[in-house]
Motif scaffolding. Structure first.
Motif, PDB file in Angstrom:
ATOM      1  N   MET A 192      -6.028  -4.455 -16.077  1.00  0.00           N
ATOM      2  CA  MET A 192      -6.133  -3.623 -14.229  1.00  0.00           C
ATOM      3  C   MET A 192      -6.091  -5.113 -14.273  1.00  0.00           C
ATOM      4  O   MET A 192      -7.786  -5.284 -14.242  1.00  0.00           O
ATOM      5  CB  MET A 192      -7.023  -2.665 -14.320  1.00  0.00           C
ATOM      6  CG  MET A 192      -6.922  -2.467 -12.799  1.00  0.00           C
ATOM      7  SD  MET A 192      -7.969  -1.062 -12.591  1.00  0.00           S
ATOM      8  CE  MET A 192      -6.801   0.588 -12.728  1.00  0.00           C
ATOM      9  N   LYS A 193      -5.887  -5.405 -12.741  1.00  0.00           N
ATOM     10  CA  LYS A 193      -6.353  -6.732 -11.535  1.00  0.00           C
ATOM     11  C   LYS A 193      -7.012  -6.074 -10.997  1.00  0.00           C
ATOM     12  O   LYS A 193      -7.875  -4.965 -10.989  1.00  0.00           O
ATOM     13  CB  LYS A 193      -5.012  -6.738 -10.860  1.00  0.00           C
ATOM     14  CG  LYS A 193      -3.655  -7.045 -11.199  1.00  0.00           C
ATOM     15  CD  LYS A 193      -2.881  -7.033 -10.342  1.00  0.00           C
ATOM     16  CE  LYS A 193      -1.711  -7.188 -10.536  1.00  0.00           C
ATOM     17  NZ  LYS A 193      -0.239  -7.343 -10.275  1.00  0.00           N
ATOM     18  N   SER A 194      -8.138  -7.568 -10.535  1.00  0.00           N
ATOM     19  CA  SER A 194      -9.697  -6.924 -10.112  1.00  0.00           C
ATOM     20  C   SER A 194      -9.791  -6.742  -8.862  1.00  0.00           C
ATOM     21  O   SER A 194      -8.017  -7.167  -8.275  1.00  0.00           O
ATOM     22  CB  SER A 194      -9.743  -8.301 -10.052  1.00  0.00           C
ATOM     23  OG  SER A 194      -9.716  -9.320  -9.663  1.00  0.00           O
ATOM     24  N   TYR A 195      -9.852  -6.179  -8.011  1.00  0.00           N
ATOM     25  CA  TYR A 195     -10.293  -5.906  -6.642  1.00  0.00           C
ATOM     26  C   TYR A 195      -9.690  -7.513  -5.354  1.00  0.00           C
ATOM     27  O   TYR A 195      -8.580  -7.046  -4.694  1.00  0.00           O
ATOM     28  CB  TYR A 195     -11.278  -5.356  -6.373  1.00  0.00           C
ATOM     29  CG  TYR A 195     -11.574  -5.252  -4.462  1.00  0.00           C
ATOM     30  CD1 TYR A 195     -10.866  -3.927  -4.076  1.00  0.00           C
ATOM     31  CD2 TYR A 195     -12.416  -6.009  -3.994  1.00  0.00           C
ATOM     32  CE1 TYR A 195     -11.271  -4.417  -2.553  1.00  0.00           C
ATOM     33  CE2 TYR A 195     -11.993  -5.684  -2.511  1.00  0.00           C
ATOM     34  CZ  TYR A 195     -12.125  -4.479  -1.837  1.00  0.00           C
ATOM     35  OH  TYR A 195     -11.735  -4.554  -1.069  1.00  0.00           O
ATOM     36  N   VAL A 196     -10.109  -8.286  -5.931  1.00  0.00           N
ATOM     37  CA  VAL A 196      -9.684  -9.300  -5.359  1.00  0.00           C
ATOM     38  C   VAL A 196      -8.384  -9.937  -5.320  1.00  0.00           C
ATOM     39  O   VAL A 196      -7.358  -9.716  -4.132  1.00  0.00           O
ATOM     40  CB  VAL A 196     -10.441 -10.173  -5.739  1.00  0.00           C
ATOM     41  CG1 VAL A 196     -10.178 -11.448  -4.926  1.00  0.00           C
ATOM     42  CG2 VAL A 196     -12.358 -10.090  -5.209  1.00  0.00           C
ATOM     43  N   CYS A 197      -7.697 -10.282  -6.328  1.00  0.00           N
ATOM     44  CA  CYS A 197      -6.641 -10.307  -6.645  1.00  0.00           C
ATOM     45  C   CYS A 197      -5.121  -8.613  -5.997  1.00  0.00           C
ATOM     46  O   CYS A 197      -4.681  -9.051  -5.521  1.00  0.00           O
ATOM     47  CB  CYS A 197      -6.337  -9.947  -8.945  1.00  0.00           C
ATOM     48  SG  CYS A 197      -7.193 -11.450  -9.126  1.00  0.00           S
TER      49      CYS A 197
END
Length: 148
Positions: free
Chosen positions: A1-6
């Motif tokens: 899962m992608k990070s929140y920032v990305c």
């Protein structure tokens, strides 16, 4: 899962917005914070990183993030928290918040869908609902434990 920032950067780019240093840094602050951050707190954090931004600009950035469902305003503490990426993908999910009066931590919980209530309000009161906020204030488990 992608990070929140990305994930958030991709959302901004997909919507046609530039990724400025202050936007990126604000996203980083929000991703790491367990409590809602006020625009003034964000301004102080930016200053520590050597980034100058006035409070009006920070409010505008946060309003943009809110429009894109990347953050939520927490009225009880006049601050903003990040939206969990798994809930961003489900825009129909209702966002409710548990706000600790002691440590100011904010926990986002998926709650009951309020769509039927909203439809009833629209029908019975001819009221056009733009948004709603549901916050529960009290003591988190950690603070309850430390008070004993």
């Amino acid at each position: 899962m992608k990070s929140y920032v990305c994930f958030s950067v991709e959302c901004l780019q997909d919507a046609g917005y530039k990724i400025t240093e202050s936007r990126q840094t604000i996203l980083e602050f929000l991703s790491k914070s367990q409590k809602a951050l006020s625009p003034y707190e964000i301004q102080d954090l930016l200053k520590r990183r050597g980034i100058k931004a006035d409070v009006v600009t920070i409010y505008r950035v946060l309003e943009l993030f809110e429009k894109l469902n990347l953050v939520h305003k927490i009225l009880a503490v006049n601050g903003y928290v990040r939206c969990h990426t798994e809930q961003i993908k489900k825009p129909q999910a209702c966002h409710h918040y548990l706000v600790c009066k002691n440590c100011q931590s904010v926990e986002e919980v998926e709650g009951e869908n309020l769509a039927p209530l909203e439809k009833k309000i629209v029908k019975n009161y001819c009221f056009d609902i733009a948004s709603h906020y549901l916050e529960f204030t009290g003591l988190c488990a950690k603070c309850r434990k430390s008070k004993k």
